[in-house]
Motif scaffolding. Sequence first.
Motif, PDB file in Angstrom:
ATOM      1  N   LEU A  20      24.842 -34.222  63.005  1.00 13.10           N
ATOM      2  CA  LEU A  20      24.387 -35.605  62.874  1.00 13.10           C
ATOM      3  C   LEU A  20      23.137 -35.868  63.721  1.00 13.10           C
ATOM      4  CD1 LEU A  20      24.828 -38.291  61.502  1.00 13.10           C
ATOM      5  CD2 LEU A  20      26.386 -38.931  63.345  1.00 13.10           C
ATOM      6  N   PRO A  21      23.081 -35.429  64.978  1.00 15.63           N
ATOM      7  CA  PRO A  21      21.825 -35.590  65.721  1.00 15.63           C
ATOM      8  C   PRO A  21      20.649 -34.865  65.079  1.00 15.63           C
ATOM      9  CG  PRO A  21      23.628 -35.145  67.237  1.00 15.63           C
ATOM     10  CD  PRO A  21      24.169 -34.948  65.851  1.00 15.63           C
ATOM     11  N   LEU A  22      20.887 -33.708  64.476  1.00 14.37           N
ATOM     12  CA  LEU A  22      19.798 -33.020  63.778  1.00 14.37           C
ATOM     13  C   LEU A  22      19.321 -33.845  62.587  1.00 14.37           C
ATOM     14  CD1 LEU A  22      21.092 -29.333  63.837  1.00 14.37           C
ATOM     15  CD2 LEU A  22      19.096 -30.237  65.050  1.00 14.37           C
ATOM     16  N   GLU A  24      19.499 -37.059  62.386  1.00 14.41           N
ATOM     17  CA  GLU A  24      18.756 -38.184  62.955  1.00 14.41           C
ATOM     18  C   GLU A  24      17.328 -37.776  63.305  1.00 14.41           C
ATOM     19  OE1 GLU A  24      19.586 -41.242  62.976  1.00 14.41           O
ATOM     20  OE2 GLU A  24      21.620 -40.917  62.254  1.00 14.41           O
ATOM     21  N   THR A  25      17.141 -36.537  63.706  1.00 15.84           N
ATOM     22  CA  THR A  25      15.788 -36.038  63.949  1.00 15.84           C
ATOM     23  C   THR A  25      14.977 -36.072  62.665  1.00 15.84           C
ATOM     24  OG1 THR A  25      16.488 -34.626  65.787  1.00 15.84           O
ATOM     25  CG2 THR A  25      14.453 -34.001  64.649  1.00 15.84           C
ATOM     26  N   ALA A  26      15.571 -35.635  61.570  1.00 20.27           N
ATOM     27  CA  ALA A  26      14.877 -35.696  60.273  1.00 20.27           C
ATOM     28  C   ALA A  26      14.572 -37.145  59.905  1.00 20.27           C
ATOM     29  CB  ALA A  26      15.725 -35.031  59.198  1.00 20.27           C
ATOM     30  N   ARG A  27      15.523 -38.033  60.131  1.00 24.83           N
ATOM     31  CA  ARG A  27      15.325 -39.448  59.805  1.00 24.83           C
ATOM     32  C   ARG A  27      14.211 -40.081  60.622  1.00 24.83           C
ATOM     33  NH1 ARG A  27      21.585 -41.706  59.371  1.00 24.83           N
ATOM     34  NH2 ARG A  27      21.679 -41.787  57.080  1.00 24.83           N
ATOM     35  N   SER A  28      13.970 -39.557  61.801  1.00 22.78           N
ATOM     36  CA  SER A  28      12.966 -40.156  62.690  1.00 22.78           C
ATOM     37  C   SER A  28      11.537 -39.841  62.263  1.00 22.78           C
ATOM     38  CB  SER A  28      13.186 -39.667  64.124  1.00 22.78           C
ATOM     39  OG  SER A  28      12.798 -38.304  64.269  1.00 22.78           O
ATOM     40  N   ILE A  29      11.365 -38.914  61.344  1.00 23.42           N
ATOM     41  CA  ILE A  29      10.030 -38.552  60.860  1.00 23.42           C
ATOM     42  C   ILE A  29       9.741 -39.390  59.627  1.00 23.42           C
ATOM     43  CG2 ILE A  29       8.544 -36.683  60.036  1.00 23.42           C
ATOM     44  CD1 ILE A  29      10.443 -34.741  61.549  1.00 23.42           C
ATOM     45  N   LYS A  30       8.857 -40.348  59.745  1.00 22.33           N
ATOM     46  CA  LYS A  30       8.705 -41.374  58.713  1.00 22.33           C
ATOM     47  C   LYS A  30       8.234 -40.823  57.385  1.00 22.33           C
ATOM     48  CE  LYS A  30       4.179 -42.913  60.545  1.00 22.33           C
ATOM     49  NZ  LYS A  30       3.342 -42.215  59.592  1.00 22.33           N
ATOM     50  N   GLU A  31       7.569 -39.672  57.387  1.00 25.90           N
ATOM     51  CA  GLU A  31       7.070 -39.116  56.127  1.00 25.90           C
ATOM     52  C   GLU A  31       8.155 -38.404  55.321  1.00 25.90           C
ATOM     53  OE1 GLU A  31       3.716 -38.967  59.194  1.00 25.90           O
ATOM     54  OE2 GLU A  31       5.833 -38.329  59.126  1.00 25.90           O
ATOM     55  N   LEU A 103      14.691 -24.459  51.553  1.00 29.99           N
ATOM     56  CA  LEU A 103      15.331 -23.724  52.633  1.00 29.99           C
ATOM     57  C   LEU A 103      16.618 -24.394  53.063  1.00 29.99           C
ATOM     58  CD1 LEU A 103      13.957 -24.353  56.173  1.00 29.99           C
ATOM     59  CD2 LEU A 103      12.939 -25.538  54.235  1.00 29.99           C
ATOM     60  N   ASN A 104      17.476 -23.603  53.714  1.00 27.61           N
ATOM     61  CA  ASN A 104      18.709 -24.104  54.323  1.00 27.61           C
ATOM     62  C   ASN A 104      18.496 -24.270  55.818  1.00 27.61           C
ATOM     63  OD1 ASN A 104      19.642 -21.997  52.049  1.00 27.61           O
ATOM     64  ND2 ASN A 104      21.175 -23.625  52.181  1.00 27.61           N
ATOM     65  N   ALA A 105      18.902 -25.410  56.357  1.00 30.66           N
ATOM     66  CA  ALA A 105      18.961 -25.629  57.800  1.00 30.66           C
ATOM     67  C   ALA A 105      20.442 -25.723  58.142  1.00 30.66           C
ATOM     68  CB  ALA A 105      18.224 -26.906  58.186  1.00 30.66           C
ATOM     69  N   VAL A 106      20.969 -24.689  58.789  1.00 32.58           N
ATOM     70  CA  VAL A 106      22.417 -24.570  58.931  1.00 32.58           C
ATOM     71  C   VAL A 106      22.841 -24.464  60.391  1.00 32.58           C
ATOM     72  CG1 VAL A 106      22.583 -23.421  56.688  1.00 32.58           C
ATOM     73  CG2 VAL A 106      22.437 -22.034  58.757  1.00 32.58           C
ATOM     74  N   THR A 107      24.106 -24.784  60.612  1.00 33.89           N
ATOM     75  CA  THR A 107      24.755 -24.507  61.886  1.00 33.89           C
ATOM     76  C   THR A 107      25.918 -23.570  61.608  1.00 33.89           C
ATOM     77  OG1 THR A 107      26.188 -26.465  61.675  1.00 33.89           O
ATOM     78  CG2 THR A 107      24.108 -26.735  62.864  1.00 33.89           C
ATOM     79  N   THR A 108      26.133 -22.627  62.521  1.00 35.54           N
ATOM     80  CA  THR A 108      27.218 -21.669  62.345  1.00 35.54           C
ATOM     81  C   THR A 108      28.158 -21.711  63.541  1.00 35.54           C
ATOM     82  OG1 THR A 108      26.283 -19.740  63.490  1.00 35.54           O
ATOM     83  CG2 THR A 108      25.493 -20.175  61.238  1.00 35.54           C
ATOM     84  N   GLY A 109      29.397 -21.304  63.308  1.00 35.75           N
ATOM     85  CA  GLY A 109      30.351 -21.238  64.402  1.00 35.75           C
ATOM     86  C   GLY A 109      30.155 -20.008  65.264  1.00 35.75           C
ATOM     87  N   ALA A 110      29.747 -18.902  64.643  1.00 40.12           N
ATOM     88  CA  ALA A 110      29.623 -17.634  65.347  1.00 40.12           C
ATOM     89  C   ALA A 110      28.223 -17.447  65.930  1.00 40.12           C
ATOM     90  CB  ALA A 110      29.958 -16.484  64.405  1.00 40.12           C
ATOM     91  N   LYS A 111      28.136 -16.596  66.919  1.00 37.78           N
ATOM     92  CA  LYS A 111      26.868 -16.258  67.565  1.00 37.78           C
ATOM     93  C   LYS A 111      26.044 -15.324  66.673  1.00 37.78           C
ATOM     94  CE  LYS A 111      27.316 -18.461  71.527  1.00 37.78           C
ATOM     95  NZ  LYS A 111      27.407 -17.738  72.814  1.00 37.78           N
ATOM     96  N   HIS A 164      16.797 -26.584  70.208  1.00 36.59           N
ATOM     97  CA  HIS A 164      16.903 -26.390  68.760  1.00 36.59           C
ATOM     98  C   HIS A 164      16.537 -27.674  68.018  1.00 36.59           C
ATOM     99  CE1 HIS A 164      18.341 -24.509  65.054  1.00 36.59           C
ATOM    100  NE2 HIS A 164      18.883 -25.677  64.768  1.00 36.59           N
ATOM    101  N   ARG A 165      16.980 -28.792  68.544  1.00 36.36           N
ATOM    102  CA  ARG A 165      16.644 -30.070  67.911  1.00 36.36           C
ATOM    103  C   ARG A 165      15.126 -30.287  67.913  1.00 36.36           C
ATOM    104  NH1 ARG A 165      19.388 -35.964  69.373  1.00 36.36           N
ATOM    105  NH2 ARG A 165      18.322 -37.147  67.756  1.00 36.36           N
ATOM    106  N   HIS A 166      14.491 -29.980  69.013  1.00 35.82           N
ATOM    107  CA  HIS A 166      13.032 -30.093  69.082  1.00 35.82           C
ATOM    108  C   HIS A 166      12.380 -29.164  68.067  1.00 35.82           C
ATOM    109  CE1 HIS A 166       9.022 -30.548  70.794  1.00 35.82           C
ATOM    110  NE2 HIS A 166       8.925 -29.223  70.815  1.00 35.82           N
ATOM    111  N   ALA A 167      12.902 -27.947  67.942  1.00 35.31           N
ATOM    112  CA  ALA A 167      12.343 -26.989  66.999  1.00 35.31           C
ATOM    113  C   ALA A 167      12.525 -27.460  65.556  1.00 35.31           C
ATOM    114  CB  ALA A 167      12.998 -25.623  67.191  1.00 35.31           C
ATOM    115  N   TYR A 168      13.629 -28.119  65.265  1.00 34.03           N
ATOM    116  CA  TYR A 168      13.858 -28.646  63.916  1.00 34.03           C
ATOM    117  C   TYR A 168      12.809 -29.699  63.578  1.00 34.03           C
ATOM    118  CZ  TYR A 168      16.597 -30.313  59.867  1.00 34.03           C
ATOM    119  OH  TYR A 168      17.030 -30.668  58.595  1.00 34.03           O
ATOM    120  N   GLY A 169      12.552 -30.589  64.516  1.00 34.87           N
ATOM    121  CA  GLY A 169      11.508 -31.582  64.296  1.00 34.87           C
ATOM    122  C   GLY A 169      10.150 -30.927  64.097  1.00 34.87           C
ATOM    123  N   LYS A 170       9.883 -29.885  64.876  1.00 33.71           N
ATOM    124  CA  LYS A 170       8.614 -29.159  64.758  1.00 33.71           C
ATOM    125  C   LYS A 170       8.502 -28.496  63.386  1.00 33.71           C
ATOM    126  CE  LYS A 170       5.795 -25.892  67.429  1.00 33.71           C
ATOM    127  NZ  LYS A 170       5.736 -25.104  68.691  1.00 33.71           N
TER     128      LYS A 170
END
Length: 205
Positions: A20-22, A24-31, A103-111, A164-170
């Motif tokens: 959800l925070p990730l 929100e990062t996407a939502r914060s980019i107005k374009e 592309l897929n932007a995913v989160t995983t349980g495993a390392k 990671h959140r910063h990198a997603y926005g980038k």
Amino acid sequence: MAKVIVFFAHPRPHRSEVNLPLFETARSIKEITTVDLYADYPDFSIDIDREQDRLRAHDVVVFQHPLYWYSAPAIMKEWQDLVLEHGFAYGHAGKALHGKVFLNAVTTGAKPDAYSQTGMNHAELRSLLGPFEKTADLCGMRYLAPFALFGAGRALEENRFEAHRHAYGKLLNALVRDQLDLAKAAAAPVLPDDLDAFLLAGETV
């Protein structure tokens, strides 16, 4: 400027520490256009015409989701089954998605070490996401390597999440501004948090 749309799928967002925070990062980019699939379609009654119009209007399509059983939450499969129709997304007359980026932007349980030939899953993450890549190929889209937060359940306590959140926005900003080296991003196994090597020469985000 590219038109980017992010489709978010998480069945229990209120319990999500990172997805959800990730989003929100996407939502914060107005374009960027953002779509919460479970919020829009709680009964799974997907408006096919609406979704096809959304796809036509955008150049880059991002599926953001946790990795569930080597795939995505159920609504994302339902969305694909209904929206990506013959004659629209594929087939002789199905050219609506040709040339778009996916592309897929995913989160995983495993390392990360679990996603290797010698690891627990005996396959790399990109290989496990093969059905998405083959779908993109069939639809004439350009598939980029997945952007992943590995070991997401411990990302906060291990102080990895904010980077990671910063990198997603980038990454999203680079896609909007056509600053991502698409050839390099398409060839990689995964996209790293440190995206500098994937930006076009002379570009900064």
